[in-house]
Design a protein around this motif. Structure first.
Motif, PDB file in Angstrom:
ATOM      1  N   TRP A 263       0.679  -1.282  -0.054  1.00  0.00           N
ATOM      2  CA  TRP A 263      -0.014   0.003   0.056  1.00  0.00           C
ATOM      3  C   TRP A 263       0.731   1.381  -0.014  1.00  0.00           C
ATOM      4  CZ3 TRP A 263      -4.328  -0.295  -2.023  1.00  0.00           C
ATOM      5  CH2 TRP A 263      -5.307  -1.665  -1.797  1.00  0.00           C
ATOM      6  N   THR A 264       2.033   1.293   0.600  1.00  0.00           N
ATOM      7  CA  THR A 264       2.707   2.451   0.495  1.00  0.00           C
ATOM      8  C   THR A 264       3.443   2.929  -0.749  1.00  0.00           C
ATOM      9  OG1 THR A 264       3.779   1.628   2.758  1.00  0.00           O
ATOM     10  CG2 THR A 264       4.925   3.426   1.465  1.00  0.00           C
ATOM     11  N   LEU A 265       3.740   1.931  -1.557  1.00  0.00           N
ATOM     12  CA  LEU A 265       4.038   2.041  -3.027  1.00  0.00           C
ATOM     13  C   LEU A 265       2.591   2.543  -3.923  1.00  0.00           C
ATOM     14  CD1 LEU A 265       6.771  -0.709  -4.079  1.00  0.00           C
ATOM     15  CD2 LEU A 265       6.925   1.961  -3.401  1.00  0.00           C
ATOM     16  N   VAL A 266       1.721   1.851  -3.648  1.00  0.00           N
ATOM     17  CA  VAL A 266       0.589   2.062  -4.389  1.00  0.00           C
ATOM     18  C   VAL A 266       0.237   3.650  -4.272  1.00  0.00           C
ATOM     19  CG1 VAL A 266      -2.220   1.887  -4.374  1.00  0.00           C
ATOM     20  CG2 VAL A 266      -0.512  -0.150  -4.273  1.00  0.00           C
ATOM     21  N   ILE A 267       0.252   4.220  -2.930  1.00  0.00           N
ATOM     22  CA  ILE A 267      -0.048   5.446  -2.558  1.00  0.00           C
ATOM     23  C   ILE A 267       1.001   6.420  -3.176  1.00  0.00           C
ATOM     24  CG2 ILE A 267      -0.196   7.216  -0.852  1.00  0.00           C
ATOM     25  CD1 ILE A 267      -1.506   5.113   0.837  1.00  0.00           C
ATOM     26  N   ILE A 268       2.286   6.019  -3.207  1.00  0.00           N
ATOM     27  CA  ILE A 268       3.188   6.709  -3.714  1.00  0.00           C
ATOM     28  C   ILE A 268       2.985   7.002  -5.330  1.00  0.00           C
ATOM     29  CG2 ILE A 268       5.796   6.940  -4.460  1.00  0.00           C
ATOM     30  CD1 ILE A 268       6.318   5.866  -1.716  1.00  0.00           C
ATOM     31  N   GLY A 269       2.921   5.935  -6.047  1.00  0.00           N
ATOM     32  CA  GLY A 269       2.437   5.780  -7.456  1.00  0.00           C
ATOM     33  C   GLY A 269       1.154   6.615  -7.628  1.00  0.00           C
ATOM     34  N   ALA A 270       0.126   6.503  -7.124  1.00  0.00           N
ATOM     35  CA  ALA A 270      -0.943   7.382  -7.241  1.00  0.00           C
ATOM     36  C   ALA A 270      -0.722   9.160  -6.892  1.00  0.00           C
ATOM     37  CB  ALA A 270      -2.189   6.916  -6.105  1.00  0.00           C
ATOM     38  N   ALA A 271       0.310   9.092  -6.031  1.00  0.00           N
ATOM     39  CA  ALA A 271       0.658  10.746  -5.843  1.00  0.00           C
ATOM     40  C   ALA A 271       1.429  10.962  -7.128  1.00  0.00           C
ATOM     41  CB  ALA A 271       1.445  10.940  -4.577  1.00  0.00           C
ATOM     42  N   ILE A 272       2.088  10.223  -7.533  1.00  0.00           N
ATOM     43  CA  ILE A 272       2.851  10.605  -8.980  1.00  0.00           C
ATOM     44  C   ILE A 272       1.947  11.131  -9.971  1.00  0.00           C
ATOM     45  CG2 ILE A 272       4.544   9.686 -10.667  1.00  0.00           C
ATOM     46  CD1 ILE A 272       6.200   8.215  -8.415  1.00  0.00           C
ATOM     47  N   VAL A 273       0.815  10.142 -10.013  1.00  0.00           N
ATOM     48  CA  VAL A 273      -0.235  10.312 -11.252  1.00  0.00           C
ATOM     49  C   VAL A 273      -0.670  11.716 -10.912  1.00  0.00           C
ATOM     50  CG1 VAL A 273      -2.499   9.346 -12.265  1.00  0.00           C
ATOM     51  CG2 VAL A 273      -0.355   7.863 -11.554  1.00  0.00           C
ATOM     52  N   LEU A 274      -1.076  12.017  -9.888  1.00  0.00           N
ATOM     53  CA  LEU A 274      -1.815  13.363  -9.379  1.00  0.00           C
ATOM     54  C   LEU A 274      -0.868  14.604  -9.608  1.00  0.00           C
ATOM     55  CD1 LEU A 274      -3.616  12.478  -6.318  1.00  0.00           C
ATOM     56  CD2 LEU A 274      -4.509  12.776  -8.411  1.00  0.00           C
ATOM     57  N   VAL A 275       0.362  14.403  -9.560  1.00  0.00           N
ATOM     58  CA  VAL A 275       1.233  15.718  -9.538  1.00  0.00           C
ATOM     59  C   VAL A 275       1.513  15.541 -10.979  1.00  0.00           C
ATOM     60  CG1 VAL A 275       3.993  15.965  -9.367  1.00  0.00           C
ATOM     61  CG2 VAL A 275       2.441  15.138  -7.186  1.00  0.00           C
ATOM     62  N   ALA A 276       1.353  14.550 -11.650  1.00  0.00           N
ATOM     63  CA  ALA A 276       1.672  14.702 -13.295  1.00  0.00           C
ATOM     64  C   ALA A 276       0.592  15.473 -13.853  1.00  0.00           C
ATOM     65  CB  ALA A 276       1.614  13.181 -13.781  1.00  0.00           C
ATOM     66  N   GLY A 277      -0.535  15.276 -13.427  1.00  0.00           N
ATOM     67  CA  GLY A 277      -1.623  16.195 -14.079  1.00  0.00           C
ATOM     68  C   GLY A 277      -1.832  17.616 -13.684  1.00  0.00           C
TER      69      GLY A 277
END
Length: 68
Positions: free
Chosen positions: A40-54
């Motif tokens: 879950w830690t990596l899932v949240i980090i990956g999701a945060a990267i997607v949000l920052v990309a947008g």
């Protein structure tokens, strides 16, 4: 005399490229993390990267690096 902004055809702008590449990295991290248990830690980090990309794409577009 002002020059017209550069025209980018079919989203080939620096903003589109930066956002697409960063979002792809984020999705890859989420996919790998989901297969690891899920981690879950990596899932949240990956999701945060997607949000920052947008957000980065939007900011770059406002700065004039995207399609009008």
């Amino acid at each position: 005399m002002t020059s017209a902004p550069k025209y980018y055809h079919h989203g080939r702008s620096p903003a589109a490229w930066a956002g697409s590449i960063a979002a792809a990295v984020g999705f890859i991290i989420v996919a790998i993390a989901a297969m690891l248990g899920p981690n879950w830690t990596l899932v949240i980090i990956g999701a945060a990267i997607v949000l920052v990309a947008g957000l980065a794409t939007l900011i770059m577009k406002i700065m004039g690096f995207g399609q009008p």
